[in-house]
Design a protein around this motif. Structure first.
Motif, mmCIF file in Angstrom:
data_model
loop_
_atom_site.group_PDB
_atom_site.id
_atom_site.type_symbol
_atom_site.label_atom_id
_atom_site.label_comp_id
_atom_site.label_asym_id
_atom_site.label_seq_id
_atom_site.Cartn_x
_atom_site.Cartn_y
_atom_site.Cartn_z
ATOM 1 N N ILE A 6 0.846 -1.276 0.253
ATOM 2 C CA ILE A 6 -0.124 -0.314 0.020
ATOM 3 C C ILE A 6 0.716 1.337 0.262
ATOM 4 C CG2 ILE A 6 -1.963 1.120 1.462
ATOM 5 C CD1 ILE A 6 -3.034 -1.605 2.986
ATOM 6 N N ASP A 7 -0.035 2.476 -0.802
ATOM 7 C CA ASP A 7 1.325 2.839 -1.203
ATOM 8 C C ASP A 7 0.895 4.972 0.075
ATOM 9 O OD1 ASP A 7 2.854 2.990 -3.744
ATOM 10 O OD2 ASP A 7 1.140 3.668 -4.613
ATOM 11 N N VAL A 8 1.684 5.097 0.858
ATOM 12 C CA VAL A 8 1.929 6.111 1.682
ATOM 13 C C VAL A 8 1.925 7.430 1.524
ATOM 14 C CG1 VAL A 8 2.728 7.483 3.796
ATOM 15 C CG2 VAL A 8 3.277 4.966 3.192
ATOM 16 N N LEU A 9 0.974 8.048 1.106
ATOM 17 C CA LEU A 9 0.198 9.033 -0.048
ATOM 18 C C LEU A 9 0.843 10.410 0.912
ATOM 19 C CD1 LEU A 9 -3.184 8.777 -1.393
ATOM 20 C CD2 LEU A 9 -0.421 7.769 -2.608
ATOM 21 N N ALA A 10 1.075 10.344 1.969
ATOM 22 C CA ALA A 10 1.490 11.528 2.808
ATOM 23 C C ALA A 10 1.638 11.252 3.819
ATOM 24 C CB ALA A 10 0.452 12.979 2.828
ATOM 25 N N THR A 11 2.468 11.843 4.915
ATOM 26 C CA THR A 11 2.669 12.023 6.051
ATOM 27 C C THR A 11 2.348 13.195 6.652
ATOM 28 O OG1 THR A 11 3.529 10.359 6.036
ATOM 29 C CG2 THR A 11 3.864 10.648 8.294
ATOM 30 N N ILE A 12 1.477 13.366 8.330
ATOM 31 C CA ILE A 12 1.049 14.363 8.549
ATOM 32 C C ILE A 12 1.619 15.022 10.213
ATOM 33 C CG2 ILE A 12 0.096 16.767 9.564
ATOM 34 C CD1 ILE A 12 -1.533 16.008 7.041
ATOM 35 N N LEU A 13 2.566 15.279 10.571
ATOM 36 C CA LEU A 13 3.046 15.612 12.302
ATOM 37 C C LEU A 13 2.889 16.673 12.814
ATOM 38 C CD1 LEU A 13 5.257 14.089 13.747
ATOM 39 C CD2 LEU A 13 7.036 15.675 12.589
ATOM 40 N N GLY A 14 1.964 16.583 13.939
ATOM 41 C CA GLY A 14 1.189 18.158 14.024
ATOM 42 C C GLY A 14 1.515 18.698 13.379
ATOM 43 N N GLY A 15 0.570 18.306 12.783
ATOM 44 C CA GLY A 15 -0.774 19.337 11.511
ATOM 45 C C GLY A 15 0.528 20.011 10.909
ATOM 46 N N ARG A 16 1.602 19.635 10.750
ATOM 47 C CA ARG A 16 2.461 19.981 9.244
ATOM 48 C C ARG A 16 2.747 18.883 8.835
ATOM 49 N NH1 ARG A 16 6.351 25.010 10.768
ATOM 50 N NH2 ARG A 16 5.041 26.372 11.989
ATOM 51 N N VAL A 17 3.096 19.106 7.179
ATOM 52 C CA VAL A 17 3.397 17.690 6.063
ATOM 53 C C VAL A 17 4.333 17.363 6.335
ATOM 54 C CG1 VAL A 17 3.510 17.123 4.358
ATOM 55 C CG2 VAL A 17 2.015 18.803 4.702
ATOM 56 N N SER A 18 5.425 16.473 6.562
ATOM 57 C CA SER A 18 6.306 15.840 6.674
ATOM 58 C C SER A 18 6.590 14.924 5.284
ATOM 59 C CB SER A 18 7.055 14.757 7.959
ATOM 60 O OG SER A 18 5.927 13.612 8.194
ATOM 61 N N TRP A 19 5.784 14.543 4.896
ATOM 62 C CA TRP A 19 5.595 13.281 3.696
ATOM 63 C C TRP A 19 4.447 13.759 2.304
ATOM 64 C CZ3 TRP A 19 9.342 10.853 0.633
ATOM 65 C CH2 TRP A 19 8.481 10.664 -0.701
ATOM 66 N N GLY A 20 4.574 14.533 1.106
ATOM 67 C CA GLY A 20 3.351 14.022 0.562
ATOM 68 C C GLY A 20 3.027 15.152 0.226
ATOM 69 N N ALA A 21 4.080 16.420 0.244
ATOM 70 C CA ALA A 21 3.261 18.131 0.375
ATOM 71 C C ALA A 21 2.591 18.381 -0.896
ATOM 72 C CB ALA A 21 4.440 18.999 0.536
ATOM 73 N N ASP A 22 2.428 17.221 -1.775
ATOM 74 C CA ASP A 22 1.143 17.584 -2.746
ATOM 75 C C ASP A 22 0.054 17.166 -2.715
ATOM 76 O OD1 ASP A 22 2.989 15.659 -2.932
ATOM 77 O OD2 ASP A 22 1.940 15.079 -4.995
ATOM 78 N N VAL A 23 -0.179 16.584 -1.859
ATOM 79 C CA VAL A 23 -1.511 15.936 -1.495
ATOM 80 C C VAL A 23 -2.201 16.972 -0.457
ATOM 81 C CG1 VAL A 23 -2.321 13.862 -0.053
ATOM 82 C CG2 VAL A 23 -0.031 13.713 -2.048
ATOM 83 N N VAL A 24 -1.145 17.724 0.135
ATOM 84 C CA VAL A 24 -1.935 18.345 1.549
ATOM 85 C C VAL A 24 -1.624 19.779 0.963
ATOM 86 C CG1 VAL A 24 -2.411 16.644 2.761
ATOM 87 C CG2 VAL A 24 -0.242 17.698 2.996
ATOM 88 N N PRO A 25 -1.716 20.044 -0.067
ATOM 89 C CA PRO A 25 -1.125 22.004 -1.028
ATOM 90 C C PRO A 25 -1.563 23.681 0.066
ATOM 91 C CG PRO A 25 -2.875 20.973 -2.064
ATOM 92 C CD PRO A 25 -2.762 19.779 -1.175
ATOM 93 N N GLY A 26 -0.492 23.244 0.724
ATOM 94 C CA GLY A 26 -0.440 24.848 1.817
ATOM 95 C C GLY A 26 -0.477 24.842 2.907
ATOM 96 N N VAL A 27 -0.208 22.922 3.141
ATOM 97 C CA VAL A 27 -0.109 22.923 4.508
ATOM 98 C C VAL A 27 1.551 23.242 4.518
ATOM 99 C CG1 VAL A 27 -0.401 21.685 6.898
ATOM 100 C CG2 VAL A 27 -1.496 21.823 4.992
ATOM 101 N N ALA A 28 1.943 23.776 6.238
ATOM 102 C CA ALA A 28 3.192 24.284 6.330
ATOM 103 C C ALA A 28 4.012 23.184 6.676
ATOM 104 C CB ALA A 28 3.440 24.809 8.020
ATOM 105 N N THR A 29 4.729 22.642 6.086
ATOM 106 C CA THR A 29 5.684 21.218 5.932
ATOM 107 C C THR A 29 6.937 21.517 6.856
ATOM 108 O OG1 THR A 29 7.895 22.373 4.867
ATOM 109 C CG2 THR A 29 5.873 21.494 4.284
ATOM 110 N N VAL A 30 7.335 20.286 7.849
ATOM 111 C CA VAL A 30 7.938 19.723 8.978
ATOM 112 C C VAL A 30 9.610 20.834 8.536
ATOM 113 C CG1 VAL A 30 9.743 18.908 10.644
ATOM 114 C CG2 VAL A 30 7.508 18.396 10.014
ATOM 115 N N GLY A 31 9.929 21.191 9.798
ATOM 116 C CA GLY A 31 11.556 22.245 9.724
ATOM 117 C C GLY A 31 10.994 23.687 9.058
ATOM 118 N N GLN A 32 9.944 23.975 8.726
ATOM 119 C CA GLN A 32 9.625 25.421 8.631
ATOM 120 C C GLN A 32 9.454 26.072 9.899
ATOM 121 O OE1 GLN A 32 6.030 25.443 6.230
ATOM 122 N NE2 GLN A 32 6.890 25.745 4.437
#
Length: 551
Positions: free
Chosen positions: A524-550
């Motif tokens: 099964i594919d992992v499309l995106a991972t969200i950590l504490g409301g920020r994207v840690s993987w798959g930013a294109d799947v949840v566009p606009g949301v802040a990424t980890v490290g920002q």
């Protein structure tokens, strides 16, 4: 009211019996704030339709080795070699690009698949005068060449280390194979690693974790012993965290080797810990100290795990302990008195007996801890030990993917009866114990969906059923990797389910692992991972949301 993010069009498996499924998830300031009807009348800065994707709580591996794994990504990879000639070629190719005064370091060597250890004379020719260090995949042995043996010959001459072995041939000459504590002789030449190298390894490892849906990791042994990489290793975790280079939550275990005797007031008993009294629990929700890790025995794969009966086909060999039993007991009890929860590596059933005894005595003296006491691996647990585990509420941390990777070799060492007691899962749940998800990566492949598949199928590398009564349902396997892991790490009130008020740690999948054919769960594919409301993987799947490290 306006919140940060609303995810719509989801098929959420919440792992929360109060609200098992959901189609809408609200996230604000790193937390889940509502599901479905809770969000009526609420808008968000980002409203994202996931198009029917499956969403689960973020996966949580409670026994991995992140620095070791991260470093292995830059070392010679021997995990796929199938002959000694391939090993020699890999070493020879490395010698062609590595200066004479530097080390050739290789990782992932599997002696079980290869049927033994490469010839030291061939390794010497391939290394061409360079120092060679080959790490066995189990982590409990390594192979070196004659150049390295010369550097440690004085230590070798004094005899084998307690809790370790320097293998010799029929003429008494060292073969280059060092087991368990004997590996320290080589590590003393190489370690400690530079802090910057450890930080790089952590970033590499946690980026890979995020791509696989992982949001939390427990690192099973840092800062000391043969498993540690530097006496100041935890500082590298802090530096990586401060620099935004951690892409998962981390719970490092300080090894008991890194602790020291402490004295306080004359009315207080001596304790075993870190200066200033630092102990389990220090930190925040992103980086927090876990239990102290202690090895009581060795490896099942190397037939060094302490068993009450001999290994099959190995008369007079039932493994051995990593030290004197009384000394290990004393150190563990003193560490517990200093506020450390215990994580005791115990694979053989004899070692499991010792671990249960120590934890039971610690809890009787000082009570139970909010971060549970644990037995790492529990490779062989006899039926009579299940009741004792339940009495002490110890968390056993098994690695079902060992079965998929090494099951045939383990079966050959254990025999039919002990196979049924090996790397248990269903019986732990039936006894009322917490069951977490873990991999022991890089000893075995660590992608959580693959490990879940191993929980469900329990098939060896050749497709043979291994302890079939211990199989889990897919729902139980998912629970282990989410809510079970949160409970095992003392964080069930903060994560492990998609519940309002808990961390917005989510994994977005292409398919529901609880309804997929069991043979396809790991695909099964992992499309995106969200950590504490920020994207840690798959930013294109949840566009606009802040990424980890920002910032």
């Amino acid at each position: 009211m306006k919140i940060d993010t609303i995810l719509t069009g989801v098929r959420a498996i919440t792992v929360d019996s109060a609200h098992p499924r959901a189609t809408t998830i609200g996230i604000d300031r790193g937390l889940i704030v509502g599901l479905d009807a809770d969000l009526d009348g609420i808008s968000a800065q980002h409203s994202i339709d996931l198009g029917g994707a499956t969403v689960t709580p973020g996966f949580n591996d409670v026994h991995a080795h992140s620095v070791w794994f991260g470093l292995s990504l830059t070392e010679i990879d021997l995990s796929t070699v199938s002959s000694f000639d391939e090993v020699y070629r890999a070493v020879d190719e490395a010698a062609g690009r590595i200066p004479l005064d530097e080390w050739i370091i290789a990782a992932g060597f599997d002696p079980l698949r290869m049927g033994g250890t490469p010839d030291i004379a061939h390794l010497d020719r391939a290394a061409r005068g360079r120092k060679l260090w080959i790490k066995n995949r189990s982590g409990h042995a390594c192979i070196v060449n004659s150049v390295v043996l010369t550097l440690i010959e004085n230590d070798i001459a004094t005899g084998n280390l307690a809790g370790g072995d320097i293998t010799r041939d029929s003429a008494g000459a060292p073969t280059g194979l060092l087991e368990e504590n004997a590996m320290r002789l080589v590590q003393n030449l190489v370690l400690p690693y530079r802090g910057s190298d450890i930080e790089d390894a952590l970033e590499s490892a946690t980026r890979r974790y995020a791509s696989e849906g992982l949001t939390s990791i427990t690192d099973a042994g840092v800062a000391g012993g043969w498993i540690g990489n530097s006496p100041v290793e935890f500082a590298s975790y802090q530096n990586a965290y401060d620099a935004g280079r951690l892409h998962t939550r981390m719970q490092p275990m300080i090894t008991i080797d890194a602790l020291q005797q402490l004295t306080g007031h004359q009315d207080e008993s001596a304790k075993f810990g870190l200066p200033t009294g630092i102990r389990t629990g220090l930190g925040d929700d992103m980086l927090r100290l876990g239990p102290t890790k202690m090895f009581t025995d060795g490896s099942l794969l190397g037939a060094t795990a302490a068993m009450t009966e001999d290994y099959l086909g190995c008369p007079h060999n039932h493994g051995y302990f990593q030290g004197n039993r009384d000394d290990m007991r004393r150190r563990a009890l003193d560490a517990y008195a200093a506020g450390w929860s215990l994580a005791l590596h115990a694979i053989g059933d004899d070692a499991v007996d010792l671990a249960i005894d120590i934890i039971a005595e610690a809890q009787a003296r000082h009570g139970r801890r909010s971060v549970p006491n644990r037995i790492e691996h529990g490779g062989v647990i006899r039926p009579d030990q299940l009741a004792r585990l339940a009495e002490t509420s110890v968390v056993v941390v098994p690695q079902p993917h060992f079965i998929t990777t090494y099951g045939d070799s383990m079966a050959a060492l254990l025999g039919p009866e002990r196979i049924e007691w090996s790397y248990r899962a269903q019986s732990l749940l039936s006894t009322g114990l917490v069951l977490p998800g873990s991999s022991d990566r890089p000893v075995a492949h660590g992608a959580p969906l693959s490990v879940m598949q191993s929980f469900v199928e329990r098939l060896t590398e050749t497709g043979v059923l291994y302890g079939g009564d211990e199989r889990l349902t897919a729902e139980q396997a998912l629970h282990a990797y989410t809510a079970g892991s949160a409970a095992a790490t003392g964080t069930a009130d903060f994560k492990g389910s998609l519940s309002p008020g808990k961390a917005a740690d989510l994994t977005v999948l292409s398919e529901d692992p609880t309804t997929a054919d069991s043979s396809t769960i790991g695909k099964i594919d992992v499309l995106a991972t969200i950590l504490g409301g920020r994207v840690s993987w798959g930013a294109d799947v949840v566009p606009g949301v802040a990424t980890v490290g920002q910032p």
